[in-house]
Design a protein around this motif. Sequence first.
Motif, PDB file in Angstrom:
ATOM      1  N   ASP A 296       0.962  -1.194  -0.122  1.00 15.44           N
ATOM      2  CA  ASP A 296       0.019   0.043   0.165  1.00 15.44           C
ATOM      3  C   ASP A 296       1.033   1.271  -0.149  1.00 15.44           C
ATOM      4  O   ASP A 296       1.878   1.411   0.598  1.00 15.44           O
ATOM      5  CB  ASP A 296      -0.845  -0.075   1.094  1.00 15.44           C
ATOM      6  N   ASP A 297       0.474   2.332  -0.483  1.00 13.16           N
ATOM      7  CA  ASP A 297       1.208   3.313  -0.470  1.00 13.16           C
ATOM      8  C   ASP A 297       0.596   4.074   0.838  1.00 13.16           C
ATOM      9  O   ASP A 297      -0.282   3.806   1.421  1.00 13.16           O
ATOM     10  CB  ASP A 297       0.490   4.522  -1.580  1.00 13.16           C
ATOM     11  N   LEU A 298       1.713   4.698   1.424  1.00 11.97           N
ATOM     12  CA  LEU A 298       1.372   5.581   2.654  1.00 11.97           C
ATOM     13  C   LEU A 298       0.556   6.946   2.317  1.00 11.97           C
ATOM     14  O   LEU A 298       0.833   7.726   1.573  1.00 11.97           O
ATOM     15  CB  LEU A 298       2.663   6.013   3.379  1.00 11.97           C
ATOM     16  N   GLY A 299      -0.659   7.049   3.131  1.00 10.44           N
ATOM     17  CA  GLY A 299      -1.344   8.131   2.896  1.00 10.44           C
ATOM     18  C   GLY A 299      -0.850   9.533   3.969  1.00 10.44           C
ATOM     19  O   GLY A 299       0.102   8.919   4.728  1.00 10.44           O
ATOM     20  N   TYR A 300      -1.543  10.496   3.775  1.00 17.50           N
ATOM     21  CA  TYR A 300      -1.057  11.486   4.423  1.00 17.50           C
ATOM     22  C   TYR A 300      -1.142  11.154   6.144  1.00 17.50           C
ATOM     23  O   TYR A 300      -0.265  11.415   6.930  1.00 17.50           O
ATOM     24  CB  TYR A 300      -2.019  12.590   4.215  1.00 17.50           C
ATOM     25  N   GLU A 301      -2.210  10.550   6.555  1.00 13.95           N
ATOM     26  CA  GLU A 301      -2.383  10.060   7.902  1.00 13.95           C
ATOM     27  C   GLU A 301      -1.171   9.235   8.188  1.00 13.95           C
ATOM     28  O   GLU A 301      -0.802   9.440   9.373  1.00 13.95           O
ATOM     29  CB  GLU A 301      -3.717   9.509   8.285  1.00 13.95           C
ATOM     30  N   ASP A 302      -0.848   8.035   7.725  1.00 13.53           N
ATOM     31  CA  ASP A 302       0.233   7.328   7.946  1.00 13.53           C
ATOM     32  C   ASP A 302       1.488   8.189   7.978  1.00 13.53           C
ATOM     33  O   ASP A 302       2.229   7.958   9.108  1.00 13.53           O
ATOM     34  CB  ASP A 302       0.295   6.201   7.012  1.00 13.53           C
ATOM     35  N   GLU A 303       1.689   8.910   6.884  1.00 16.45           N
ATOM     36  CA  GLU A 303       2.955   9.739   6.980  1.00 16.45           C
ATOM     37  C   GLU A 303       3.092  10.709   8.287  1.00 16.45           C
ATOM     38  O   GLU A 303       4.238  10.791   8.794  1.00 16.45           O
ATOM     39  CB  GLU A 303       3.095  10.648   5.852  1.00 16.45           C
ATOM     40  N   LYS A 304       1.974  11.241   8.296  1.00 16.74           N
ATOM     41  CA  LYS A 304       2.004  12.393   9.563  1.00 16.74           C
ATOM     42  C   LYS A 304       2.197  11.324  10.891  1.00 16.74           C
ATOM     43  O   LYS A 304       3.013  11.965  12.028  1.00 16.74           O
ATOM     44  CB  LYS A 304       0.623  12.838   9.756  1.00 16.74           C
ATOM     45  N   ALA A 305       1.465  10.409  10.957  1.00 12.33           N
ATOM     46  CA  ALA A 305       1.567   9.562  12.320  1.00 12.33           C
ATOM     47  C   ALA A 305       3.111   9.163  12.459  1.00 12.33           C
ATOM     48  O   ALA A 305       3.542   9.149  13.598  1.00 12.33           O
ATOM     49  CB  ALA A 305       0.676   8.194  12.292  1.00 12.33           C
ATOM     50  N   LEU A 306       3.632   8.586  11.432  1.00 12.33           N
ATOM     51  CA  LEU A 306       5.249   8.245  11.653  1.00 12.33           C
ATOM     52  C   LEU A 306       5.997   9.587  12.082  1.00 12.33           C
ATOM     53  O   LEU A 306       6.889   9.460  12.932  1.00 12.33           O
ATOM     54  CB  LEU A 306       5.680   7.693  10.202  1.00 12.33           C
ATOM     55  N   ALA A 307       5.828  10.651  11.100  1.00 11.81           N
ATOM     56  CA  ALA A 307       6.692  11.686  11.683  1.00 11.81           C
ATOM     57  C   ALA A 307       6.573  12.449  12.630  1.00 11.81           C
ATOM     58  O   ALA A 307       7.366  12.897  13.329  1.00 11.81           O
ATOM     59  CB  ALA A 307       6.423  12.843  10.168  1.00 11.81           C
ATOM     60  N   ASP A 308       5.227  12.291  13.156  1.00 14.18           N
ATOM     61  CA  ASP A 308       4.937  12.933  14.743  1.00 14.18           C
ATOM     62  C   ASP A 308       5.861  12.279  15.649  1.00 14.18           C
ATOM     63  O   ASP A 308       6.102  12.732  16.641  1.00 14.18           O
ATOM     64  CB  ASP A 308       3.452  13.084  14.980  1.00 14.18           C
ATOM     65  N   GLU A 309       5.858  10.760  15.467  1.00 11.12           N
ATOM     66  CA  GLU A 309       6.686  10.007  16.426  1.00 11.12           C
ATOM     67  C   GLU A 309       8.159  10.421  16.197  1.00 11.12           C
ATOM     68  O   GLU A 309       8.691  10.468  17.580  1.00 11.12           O
ATOM     69  CB  GLU A 309       6.394   8.395  16.113  1.00 11.12           C
ATOM     70  N   PHE A 310       8.746  10.444  15.192  1.00  5.83           N
ATOM     71  CA  PHE A 310      10.098  10.928  15.288  1.00  5.83           C
ATOM     72  C   PHE A 310      10.417  12.324  15.604  1.00  5.83           C
ATOM     73  O   PHE A 310      11.439  12.568  16.093  1.00  5.83           O
ATOM     74  CB  PHE A 310      10.722  10.792  13.569  1.00  5.83           C
ATOM     75  N   GLY A 311       9.511  13.114  15.369  1.00  6.61           N
ATOM     76  CA  GLY A 311       9.466  14.736  15.960  1.00  6.61           C
ATOM     77  C   GLY A 311      10.689  15.356  15.320  1.00  6.61           C
ATOM     78  O   GLY A 311      10.862  16.363  15.596  1.00  6.61           O
ATOM     79  N   LYS A 312      11.067  14.937  14.174  1.00  7.71           N
ATOM     80  CA  LYS A 312      11.950  15.603  13.371  1.00  7.71           C
ATOM     81  C   LYS A 312      12.360  14.931  11.924  1.00  7.71           C
ATOM     82  O   LYS A 312      11.638  14.184  11.657  1.00  7.71           O
ATOM     83  CB  LYS A 312      13.515  15.676  14.070  1.00  7.71           C
ATOM     84  N   PRO A 313      13.043  15.661  10.994  1.00 12.03           N
ATOM     85  CA  PRO A 313      13.032  15.152   9.670  1.00 12.03           C
ATOM     86  C   PRO A 313      13.761  13.752   9.833  1.00 12.03           C
ATOM     87  O   PRO A 313      14.470  13.564  10.406  1.00 12.03           O
ATOM     88  CB  PRO A 313      14.019  15.840   8.802  1.00 12.03           C
ATOM     89  N   PHE A 314      13.294  13.011   8.651  1.00  8.95           N
ATOM     90  CA  PHE A 314      13.684  11.556   8.832  1.00  8.95           C
ATOM     91  C   PHE A 314      13.631  10.794   7.208  1.00  8.95           C
ATOM     92  O   PHE A 314      12.727  11.513   6.603  1.00  8.95           O
ATOM     93  CB  PHE A 314      13.125  10.405   9.671  1.00  8.95           C
ATOM     94  N   PHE A 315      14.102   9.760   7.038  1.00 13.24           N
ATOM     95  CA  PHE A 315      13.894   9.250   5.462  1.00 13.24           C
ATOM     96  C   PHE A 315      12.901   7.806   5.903  1.00 13.24           C
ATOM     97  O   PHE A 315      13.117   6.958   6.647  1.00 13.24           O
ATOM     98  CB  PHE A 315      15.209   8.820   5.084  1.00 13.24           C
ATOM     99  N   VAL A 316      12.068   7.530   4.794  1.00 14.21           N
ATOM    100  CA  VAL A 316      11.690   6.231   4.550  1.00 14.21           C
ATOM    101  C   VAL A 316      12.291   5.849   3.145  1.00 14.21           C
ATOM    102  O   VAL A 316      12.006   6.491   2.145  1.00 14.21           O
ATOM    103  CB  VAL A 316      10.107   6.207   4.632  1.00 14.21           C
ATOM    104  N   TYR A 317      12.720   4.544   3.180  1.00 11.23           N
ATOM    105  CA  TYR A 317      13.157   4.408   1.884  1.00 11.23           C
ATOM    106  C   TYR A 317      12.912   2.795   1.250  1.00 11.23           C
ATOM    107  O   TYR A 317      12.478   2.139   2.449  1.00 11.23           O
ATOM    108  CB  TYR A 317      14.993   4.460   1.898  1.00 11.23           C
ATOM    109  N   ASP A 318      13.318   2.401   0.082  1.00  7.28           N
ATOM    110  CA  ASP A 318      13.110   1.039  -0.318  1.00  7.28           C
ATOM    111  C   ASP A 318      11.496   0.797  -0.247  1.00  7.28           C
ATOM    112  O   ASP A 318      10.882  -0.037   0.379  1.00  7.28           O
ATOM    113  CB  ASP A 318      13.753  -0.061   0.417  1.00  7.28           C
ATOM    114  N   TYR A 319      10.798   1.440  -1.306  1.00  3.76           N
ATOM    115  CA  TYR A 319       9.324   1.254  -1.412  1.00  3.76           C
ATOM    116  C   TYR A 319       9.138   0.053  -2.419  1.00  3.76           C
ATOM    117  O   TYR A 319       9.791  -0.230  -3.154  1.00  3.76           O
ATOM    118  CB  TYR A 319       8.766   2.503  -2.159  1.00  3.76           C
ATOM    119  N   PRO A 320       7.815  -0.191  -2.336  1.00  4.63           N
ATOM    120  CA  PRO A 320       7.412  -1.248  -3.342  1.00  4.63           C
ATOM    121  C   PRO A 320       7.138  -0.614  -4.926  1.00  4.63           C
ATOM    122  O   PRO A 320       7.061   0.450  -5.022  1.00  4.63           O
ATOM    123  CB  PRO A 320       5.877  -1.422  -2.815  1.00  4.63           C
TER     124      PRO A 320
END
Length: 427
Positions: A296-320
């Motif tokens: 599945d593609d990550l939607g806005y809510e998914d990205e936001k949930a991940l990003a809020d957990e990190f609390g700073k810039p980060f990378f997600v790599y190796d997508y389908p």
Amino acid sequence: MALVKVREVLEECCEGKRVSIRGWVYRKREGKEMIFLLVRDSTAFIQCTVRRSSPAWNVAERLTIESSLTLEGVAKQDKRAPGGYEISVDSISIIGLAEVFPIAKDKSEEFIRDIRHLWLRSRRMNLVMKVRADVLDFAREYFKAQDFIEVSPPMFISAAVEGGSTLFGLKYFDQDLYLTQSSQLYLEILIYSLENVYCIAPSFRAEKSRTIRHLTEYWHIEGEWPFADMNDLMRFEEGLMAHVCQSAADKCKKEFEELGADITKVAQVRAPFPRITYTEAIEKLKTKNPKLTWGDDLGYEDEKALADEFGKPFFVYDYPTAIKAFYCKTYRDKPEVAMSVDMMVPRIGEISTGGAREDDKDMLIKRIREMGLNEKDYDWYLDLRRYGTVPHVGFGMGLERLLTWMLDLENIIDAIPFPRTTRRFYP
Ligand code: ATP
Ligand code: MG
């Protein structure tokens, strides 16, 4: 008498000195014995007072909000005045007397968006536009320091870059063309001559969704270079982000402060950034979104949930591979995974996408066919793989998404002077 900028009056101790400034009336308050004017120019505001006994009194009485003027007087320190200084005025010359200015009456969000051409005079927009210009400078500084050459790609194009659904078509004489969605393919052409290239140019997306992070026309910071891999790409991107953020924290303090933006968040951006794979991201998100599965593609809510957990810039790599564009390079031993990476930030989610580009001609043709695209449209792109192909990487970052995050803006439309959305394109 020589004109000075308002900021100079505020910053260079002008106590007791005669000064002359030029600008616009921002506010006016009339007392029995004194008229208070708040006058702005491009640099700042200053309180100007006109006494009844001053020769300027009659002119001051006629002044309306947003009238343009030149005035002269004596600068003096006054702790009660905004900025700590005021000008005691004895001469005013009106340049353009304004009609009744509409913004003083109605300040609703909807109305302010309708009269963008006047709202751009507000202090808020003035500050955002200054930071925007600085951020562009900082980004260019970084590219230049890494030996990148700035190039100018076209906006009229003949084939889709990112796929059909968000493509704007247009009549080009009697032919059908499109507005570019990204300059990537053109940067790929230029690396064969210049190697490390970048551009800062508009991209167009027919985005129907109304979100806080989508415009139909946005400015895209894109870089492309040969002989590099995913690790080089992430290191470059985090270096760029750290340089831009630290330079802003250093040089745009006043603007951040006045805008009420959290400067420590920006000052703390340092390389290296955390990195997680798409597979790890899915695992992390499963508790919050049980429907999410690999592929599945990550939607806005998914990205936001991940990003809020990190609390700073980060990378997600190796997508389908299946959710990525035709040009993404895949792992030879894992063709279902593409060498693609997104940078994410809290609240906004994705602010850049990059990756390695498929450099093998036959693989690229296979991908073009699989995606149902017309091979003929990409003949010139295939030539790049026919004649001296090289491994290469690149990325694109949305300038307005970056600013929305940096300046804690509520909506991306305030990161650009003339936002284009589904409903707004005036003026
Ligand atoms: P999204 O999924 O959020 O719509 P995308 O993955 O389609 O974005 P890309 O094609 O990866 O976007 O574009 C690269 C970058 O350009 C994005 O990471 C983002 O910063 C910016 N961008 C893309 N679309 C828009 C848009 N409509 N408005 C503003 N910025 C955008
Ligand atoms: Mg993307």
